[in-house]
Design a protein around this motif. Sequence first.
Motif, PDB file in Angstrom:
ATOM      1  N   UNK A 136       0.922  -1.350   0.160  1.00 24.04           N
ATOM      2  CA  UNK A 136      -0.031   0.211  -0.065  1.00 24.04           C
ATOM      3  C   UNK A 136       0.963   1.299  -0.273  1.00 24.04           C
ATOM      4  N   UNK A 137       0.571   2.958  -0.634  1.00 23.41           N
ATOM      5  CA  UNK A 137       1.580   4.236  -0.662  1.00 23.41           C
ATOM      6  C   UNK A 137       0.426   3.974   0.377  1.00 23.41           C
ATOM      7  N   UNK A 138       0.320   3.813   1.247  1.00 18.67           N
ATOM      8  CA  UNK A 138      -0.212   4.930   2.647  1.00 18.67           C
ATOM      9  C   UNK A 138       0.406   4.918   3.663  1.00 18.67           C
ATOM     10  N   UNK A 139       0.473   5.959   4.663  1.00 16.55           N
ATOM     11  CA  UNK A 139       1.308   5.468   5.187  1.00 16.55           C
ATOM     12  C   UNK A 139       0.991   5.570   6.760  1.00 16.55           C
ATOM     13  N   UNK A 140       1.236   4.563   7.892  1.00 11.12           N
ATOM     14  CA  UNK A 140       0.180   3.592   8.906  1.00 11.12           C
ATOM     15  C   UNK A 140      -0.828   4.994   9.632  1.00 11.12           C
ATOM     16  N   UNK A 141      -1.724   4.691  10.362  1.00  7.41           N
ATOM     17  CA  UNK A 141      -2.114   5.678  11.262  1.00  7.41           C
ATOM     18  C   UNK A 141      -1.470   6.553  11.701  1.00  7.41           C
ATOM     19  N   UNK A 142      -1.624   7.709  12.145  1.00  9.97           N
ATOM     20  CA  UNK A 142      -0.985   8.238  13.482  1.00  9.97           C
ATOM     21  C   UNK A 142      -0.818   7.786  14.960  1.00  9.97           C
ATOM     22  N   UNK A 143      -1.888   6.727  15.543  1.00  4.14           N
ATOM     23  CA  UNK A 143      -1.422   5.802  16.561  1.00  4.14           C
ATOM     24  C   UNK A 143      -0.931   5.188  17.017  1.00  4.14           C
ATOM     25  N   UNK A 144      -0.506   4.161  15.743  1.00  6.55           N
ATOM     26  CA  UNK A 144       0.374   3.305  14.863  1.00  6.55           C
ATOM     27  C   UNK A 144       1.816   3.945  15.603  1.00  6.55           C
ATOM     28  N   UNK A 154       1.873  -2.102   6.888  1.00  5.93           N
ATOM     29  CA  UNK A 154       2.801  -1.353   8.130  1.00  5.93           C
ATOM     30  C   UNK A 154       4.124  -2.684   7.015  1.00  5.93           C
ATOM     31  N   UNK A 155       3.866  -2.372   5.585  1.00  7.25           N
ATOM     32  CA  UNK A 155       5.049  -3.087   5.304  1.00  7.25           C
ATOM     33  C   UNK A 155       6.352  -4.100   5.728  1.00  7.25           C
ATOM     34  N   UNK A 156       6.608  -2.015   6.176  1.00  4.45           N
ATOM     35  CA  UNK A 156       8.759  -2.320   6.699  1.00  4.45           C
ATOM     36  C   UNK A 156       8.986  -2.503   8.378  1.00  4.45           C
ATOM     37  N   UNK A 157       7.659  -2.766   8.607  1.00  2.00           N
ATOM     38  CA  UNK A 157       7.518  -2.602  10.159  1.00  2.00           C
ATOM     39  C   UNK A 157       8.000  -4.879   9.929  1.00  2.00           C
ATOM     40  N   UNK A 158       7.665  -5.649   9.568  1.00  3.55           N
ATOM     41  CA  UNK A 158       7.745  -7.010   8.822  1.00  3.55           C
ATOM     42  C   UNK A 158       7.233  -7.594  10.615  1.00  3.55           C
ATOM     43  N   UNK A 159       6.155  -7.246  10.388  1.00  3.97           N
ATOM     44  CA  UNK A 159       4.863  -8.173  11.918  1.00  3.97           C
ATOM     45  C   UNK A 159       3.967  -9.095  10.837  1.00  3.97           C
ATOM     46  N   UNK A 160       4.481 -10.229  11.126  1.00  2.78           N
ATOM     47  CA  UNK A 160       3.513 -11.272  10.605  1.00  2.78           C
ATOM     48  C   UNK A 160       3.094 -12.015  12.006  1.00  2.78           C
ATOM     49  N   UNK A 183       4.566  -3.528  19.401  1.00  2.00           N
ATOM     50  CA  UNK A 183       3.785  -2.494  19.696  1.00  2.00           C
ATOM     51  C   UNK A 183       2.786  -1.550  19.082  1.00  2.00           C
ATOM     52  N   UNK A 184       3.910  -1.595  17.831  1.00  2.64           N
ATOM     53  CA  UNK A 184       2.680  -0.431  16.779  1.00  2.64           C
ATOM     54  C   UNK A 184       1.234  -1.260  16.409  1.00  2.64           C
ATOM     55  N   UNK A 185       2.404  -3.122  16.174  1.00  3.82           N
ATOM     56  CA  UNK A 185       1.235  -3.923  15.382  1.00  3.82           C
ATOM     57  C   UNK A 185       0.361  -3.723  16.275  1.00  3.82           C
ATOM     58  N   UNK A 186       0.379  -3.978  17.969  1.00  3.84           N
ATOM     59  CA  UNK A 186      -0.932  -4.265  18.455  1.00  3.84           C
ATOM     60  C   UNK A 186      -1.607  -2.643  18.489  1.00  3.84           C
ATOM     61  N   UNK A 187      -1.168  -1.271  18.360  1.00  6.87           N
ATOM     62  CA  UNK A 187      -1.451  -0.707  18.221  1.00  6.87           C
ATOM     63  C   UNK A 187      -2.644  -0.743  17.272  1.00  6.87           C
ATOM     64  N   UNK A 188      -2.175  -1.415  16.184  1.00  9.36           N
ATOM     65  CA  UNK A 188      -2.661  -1.451  14.656  1.00  9.36           C
ATOM     66  C   UNK A 188      -4.274  -2.341  15.232  1.00  9.36           C
ATOM     67  N   UNK A 189      -3.755  -3.173  15.841  1.00  9.94           N
ATOM     68  CA  UNK A 189      -5.136  -3.601  15.947  1.00  9.94           C
ATOM     69  C   UNK A 189      -5.861  -3.869  17.177  1.00  9.94           C
TER      70      UNK A 189
END
Length: 391
Positions: free
Chosen positions: A39-47, A240-246, A275-281
């Motif tokens: 995705x060409x989007x930037x993750x949400x601010x809270x993430x 969140x491709x660059x965060x590398x969480x699966x 922690x960023x992934x947790x915030x996303x979820x």
Amino acid sequence: MTRSNVAARLKGIRPSGIRRLFSLAQTMPDAINLGIGEPDFTPSDHVLEEAKKALDEGKTHYAPTSGIPELREALAKKARADYGLSYDPDDEILVTVGGTQAIFLALLSLINPSDEVLIPNPGFVCYEPTILMADGVPVSVPTLEQNGFKVDKSLVMSQITDKSRVVIINSPHNPTGSVLSYDDLSGLAKLAVGRDLVVISDEVYEKITYDGTRHHCLAAFNGMRERTLVIGSFSKTYAMTGFRVGYAYGPRELISSLALAHQFSVACVDGIAQYAALAALEGPQDFVKEMVSEFDRRRRLLCARLNDIEGFKCGLPKGAFYIFANIKAFDVASEKFAEHLLSSGRVVTVPGSSFGRYGEGYLRFSYATAYNKIVEALDRIERAVKGFRRL
Ligand SMILES: Cc1ncc(COP(=O)(O)O)c(C=O)c1O
């Protein structure tokens, strides 16, 4: 050091065809990239804020091997809420370095030398090389245009031998955007149970579907929870491709093997990213809805305009963010055609052959690129194709 020093298992593996065109495009600053798989989007601010907070709080040490407990708890909650599936966060969920590592660990854990693994063809570029690295044998199941690019139960059946051990299912599907229906999945589930196959269900595009199409998790079908490894990722859903969480969900015997290979290969996933992934979820999900609705707008534009250009033919896909357009009317290899679109039109696409031999005759267009860029790219493609006909 010579090539003879390289282990045999890597000798037959070639770099992804996608990379070659991307390197070429890097020498062209004005090229528009419709090849991109993120995705060409930037993750949400809270993430992003959560990642910064984790850094400020000094969460810079090794994380637990299987993933931070809070994230595994949240993933267990998600499986229950989304699909009614119950997984124990202690030993049935593993946080991985993207879906890519989960696939790698799964194959490493499941395959003995010369075991056969059925994979969709065309299909995601990682499957075949990863099977080879695990000393397995990839067996293609054609995902054909006449079947709406869906993996067909009778074609799977025709490829099963007594060496078949694992089948990889991917819905929504890269590169075609097809989505398997409840009935499709139910048929495949019955087949897997009947033939005693383990299924790796790659569901990284689970949240990216259109026109009210519903994604169903394969593990939720009768008899499947105990033989399915579900692969998920934060890459596509939350940009969140660059965060590398699966992550992987599965029966504990299998997850414990994945965790072992995970421990001795990467030790753990970056804690800050977790922690960023947790915030996303756990945070608001409107980001996902808005992104998918923008993808939808681009999907319609891209599909309609491509069909207006003589020689291209495509349907409106129900998931992911790709269109797999038929280019057979141009009577040229997809790689040559993609090269032409790049050199004459300065538009990056991915040749269908990069996804396997049944992808020949097609080009993958990604619409994870801004709407106005897609408009400009289509104008360029239209001109480049006219030039192509004159050659
Ligand atoms: C079908 C499919 N599975 C898995 C992945 C892996 O993504 P990641 O490792 O970023 O989670 C991708 C990435 O393009 C994909 O298309």
